[in-house]
Design an enzyme around this catalytic site. Structure first.
Site, PDB file in Angstrom:
ATOM      1  N   GLY A  95       9.773  11.052  -4.903  1.00 21.83           N
ATOM      2  CA  GLY A  95       8.974   9.818  -4.786  1.00 21.83           C
ATOM      3  C   GLY A  95       7.532  10.069  -5.206  1.00 21.83           C
ATOM      4  O   GLY A  95       6.932   9.280  -5.946  1.00 21.83           O
TER       5      GLY A  95
ATOM      6  N   ASP B 296      -2.367  17.807   0.257  1.00 25.07           N
ATOM      7  CA  ASP B 296      -2.116  17.878   1.693  1.00 25.07           C
ATOM      8  C   ASP B 296      -2.811  16.678   2.306  1.00 25.07           C
ATOM      9  O   ASP B 296      -3.909  16.300   1.872  1.00 25.07           O
ATOM     10  CB  ASP B 296      -2.638  19.187   2.301  1.00 25.07           C
ATOM     11  CG  ASP B 296      -2.061  19.389   3.704  1.00 25.07           C
ATOM     12  OD1 ASP B 296      -0.895  18.992   3.937  1.00 25.07           O
ATOM     13  OD2 ASP B 296      -2.764  19.930   4.577  1.00 25.07           O
ATOM     14  N   SER B 297      -2.154  16.069   3.261  1.00 22.25           N
ATOM     15  CA  SER B 297      -2.725  14.852   3.832  1.00 22.25           C
ATOM     16  C   SER B 297      -2.339  14.723   5.288  1.00 22.25           C
ATOM     17  O   SER B 297      -1.453  15.430   5.772  1.00 22.25           O
ATOM     18  CB  SER B 297      -2.228  13.632   3.047  1.00 22.25           C
ATOM     19  OG  SER B 297      -0.819  13.543   3.111  1.00 22.25           O
TER      20      SER B 297
ATOM     21  N   PHE C 133       5.890   4.936   5.556  1.00 17.94           N
ATOM     22  CA  PHE C 133       6.451   6.117   6.217  1.00 17.94           C
ATOM     23  C   PHE C 133       5.424   6.653   7.205  1.00 17.94           C
ATOM     24  O   PHE C 133       4.306   6.128   7.303  1.00 17.94           O
ATOM     25  CB  PHE C 133       6.831   7.191   5.188  1.00 17.94           C
ATOM     26  CG  PHE C 133       5.630   7.849   4.535  1.00 17.94           C
ATOM     27  CD1 PHE C 133       4.931   7.210   3.529  1.00 17.94           C
ATOM     28  CD2 PHE C 133       5.184   9.103   4.962  1.00 17.94           C
ATOM     29  CE1 PHE C 133       3.814   7.807   2.944  1.00 17.94           C
ATOM     30  CE2 PHE C 133       4.068   9.709   4.382  1.00 17.94           C
ATOM     31  CZ  PHE C 133       3.387   9.056   3.375  1.00 17.94           C
TER      32      PHE C 133
ATOM     33  N   TYR D  44       2.868   7.525   9.853  1.00 16.46           N
ATOM     34  CA  TYR D  44       2.102   6.772  10.845  1.00 16.46           C
ATOM     35  C   TYR D  44       1.747   5.356  10.364  1.00 16.46           C
ATOM     36  O   TYR D  44       0.961   4.666  11.016  1.00 16.46           O
ATOM     37  CB  TYR D  44       0.818   7.546  11.185  1.00 16.46           C
ATOM     38  CG  TYR D  44       1.075   8.909  11.787  1.00 16.46           C
ATOM     39  CD1 TYR D  44       1.270   9.068  13.157  1.00 16.46           C
ATOM     40  CD2 TYR D  44       1.138  10.047  10.981  1.00 16.46           C
ATOM     41  CE1 TYR D  44       1.515  10.322  13.703  1.00 16.46           C
ATOM     42  CE2 TYR D  44       1.386  11.308  11.521  1.00 16.46           C
ATOM     43  CZ  TYR D  44       1.574  11.436  12.885  1.00 16.46           C
ATOM     44  OH  TYR D  44       1.829  12.675  13.424  1.00 16.46           O
TER      45      TYR D  44
ATOM     46  N   HIS E 194      -5.860   6.722   1.162  1.00 16.39           N
ATOM     47  CA  HIS E 194      -6.403   8.061   0.952  1.00 16.39           C
ATOM     48  C   HIS E 194      -5.754   8.695  -0.284  1.00 16.39           C
ATOM     49  O   HIS E 194      -6.420   9.248  -1.133  1.00 16.39           O
ATOM     50  CB  HIS E 194      -6.154   8.884   2.219  1.00 16.39           C
ATOM     51  CG  HIS E 194      -4.733   8.838   2.715  1.00 16.39           C
ATOM     52  ND1 HIS E 194      -4.064   7.661   2.909  1.00 16.39           N
ATOM     53  CD2 HIS E 194      -3.846   9.827   3.015  1.00 16.39           C
ATOM     54  CE1 HIS E 194      -2.830   7.922   3.320  1.00 16.39           C
ATOM     55  NE2 HIS E 194      -2.670   9.233   3.384  1.00 16.39           N
TER      56      HIS E 194
HETATM   57  P1  IMP Z   1       2.053  15.516   3.429  1.00 21.37           P
HETATM   58  O1  IMP Z   1       0.692  15.936   3.041  1.00 21.37           O
HETATM   59  O2  IMP Z   1       2.688  14.595   2.440  1.00 21.37           O
HETATM   60  O3  IMP Z   1       2.940  16.662   3.834  1.00 21.37           O
HETATM   61  O4  IMP Z   1       1.891  14.613   4.748  1.00 21.37           O
HETATM   62  C1  IMP Z   1       1.665  15.153   6.022  1.00 21.37           C
HETATM   63  C2  IMP Z   1       1.963  14.127   7.092  1.00 21.37           C
HETATM   64  O5  IMP Z   1       0.845  13.249   7.227  1.00 21.37           O
HETATM   65  C3  IMP Z   1       3.163  13.222   6.810  1.00 21.37           C
HETATM   66  O6  IMP Z   1       4.349  13.799   7.286  1.00 21.37           O
HETATM   67  C4  IMP Z   1       2.795  11.983   7.611  1.00 21.37           C
HETATM   68  O7  IMP Z   1       3.141  12.152   8.960  1.00 21.37           O
HETATM   69  C5  IMP Z   1       1.284  11.937   7.517  1.00 21.37           C
HETATM   70  N1  IMP Z   1       0.848  11.067   6.421  1.00 21.37           N
HETATM   71  C6  IMP Z   1       0.235  11.445   5.267  1.00 21.37           C
HETATM   72  N2  IMP Z   1      -0.010  10.383   4.476  1.00 21.37           N
HETATM   73  C7  IMP Z   1       0.482   9.311   5.139  1.00 21.37           C
HETATM   74  C8  IMP Z   1       0.533   7.927   4.826  1.00 21.37           C
HETATM   75  O8  IMP Z   1       0.116   7.440   3.752  1.00 21.37           O
HETATM   76  N3  IMP Z   1       1.098   7.137   5.766  1.00 21.37           N
HETATM   77  C9  IMP Z   1       1.589   7.605   6.933  1.00 21.37           C
HETATM   78  N4  IMP Z   1       1.577   8.880   7.277  1.00 21.37           N
HETATM   79  C10 IMP Z   1       1.018   9.744   6.380  1.00 21.37           C
END
Ligand code: IMP
Length: 196
Positions: free
Chosen positions: A7, A63-64, A146, A148, A174
């Site tokens: 995705g 990373d987020s 997805f 939060y 973000h």
């Molecule tokens: P990653 O950086 O894609 O691994 O995201 C880490 C975690 O941050 C995800 O599993 C979500 O729980 C949360 N997260 C990051 N971006 C979003 C978003 O746009 N919406 C909701 N949760 C997010």
């Protein structure tokens, strides 16, 4: 792109249209990089450098996560596994709402943060960050998106991320901001061969 998430790859490929660049995900069998840094930047830099070396091509890593003011910035880098890695995201959202029970609207501030790093053979080429300010709701709203999304309302908007069409969320989010800044940078760079 340093991810197995098709995705994310599809989304970035669409945003790179007209830039001369394209992207793919990690080849099957690529080892996982342990995301155990204290900051989003540290995790994204580690991932980008590791995978650039591993696949021998330019690598982009992200990373987020969500930072909640009343929880001193938690869940932060632990967003994906907050409270208990074994629980579902629905249970995680319910637990966050529980921790914020009784906290008034003006103290429910939160921000989503996304850090992107582009790396090539041992060097960080470019880093971009996107931040989306907002607040944590009192209950779950919506079933789109997805993570939060159902408990996060971006500042100046009534719907939560989970109640918005994907394009509306991307324009505010973000990740949308960090990717837009990275795409702007790539637009002015000569495309480089990747892995197939
Ligand atoms: P990653 O950086 O894609 O691994 O995201 C880490 C975690 O941050 C995800 O599993 C979500 O729980 C949360 N997260 C990051 N971006 C979003 C978003 O746009 N919406 C909701 N949760 C997010």
């Amino acid at each position: 792109m340093a991810t197995h998430n098709q995705g994310k790859v599809a989304e970035l490929r669409e945003l790179l249209r007209d830039t001369g660049w394209t992207c793919g995900g990690l080849p099957d069998g690529t080892p996982d990089f342990p995301e155990d840094g204290d900051t989003f930047g540290e995790n994204a830099r580690g991932k980008a450098l590791f995978y650039a070396e591993h696949v021998g091509a330019v690598a982009l890593a992200d990373d987020s996560g969500l930072m909640i003011d009343a929880l001193d910035g938690e869940p932060g880098v632990y967003s994906a596994r907050y409270i208990d890695p074994a629980i579902s995201q629905e249970e995680r959202n319910a637990a966050v709402l529980d921790r914020l029970r009784g906290i008034p609207p003006q103290q429910r501030g939160a921000q989503f943060v996304c850090h992107l790093v582009l790396a090539r053979s041992g060097d960080v080429v470019r880093e971009t960050t996107g931040v989306c300010q907002g607040a944590i709701t009192n209950r779950v709203h919506g079933d789109g998106g997805f993570g939060y999304d159902p408990i996060f309302r971006p500042a100046g908007h009534t719907p939560t991320f989970a109640e918005m069409p994907r394009a509306t969320k991307s324009a505010l989010s973000h990740r949308g901001q960090a990717v837009a800044a990275m795409v702007d940078f790539l637009r002015n760079c000569e495309p480089e061969p990747g892995v197939s």
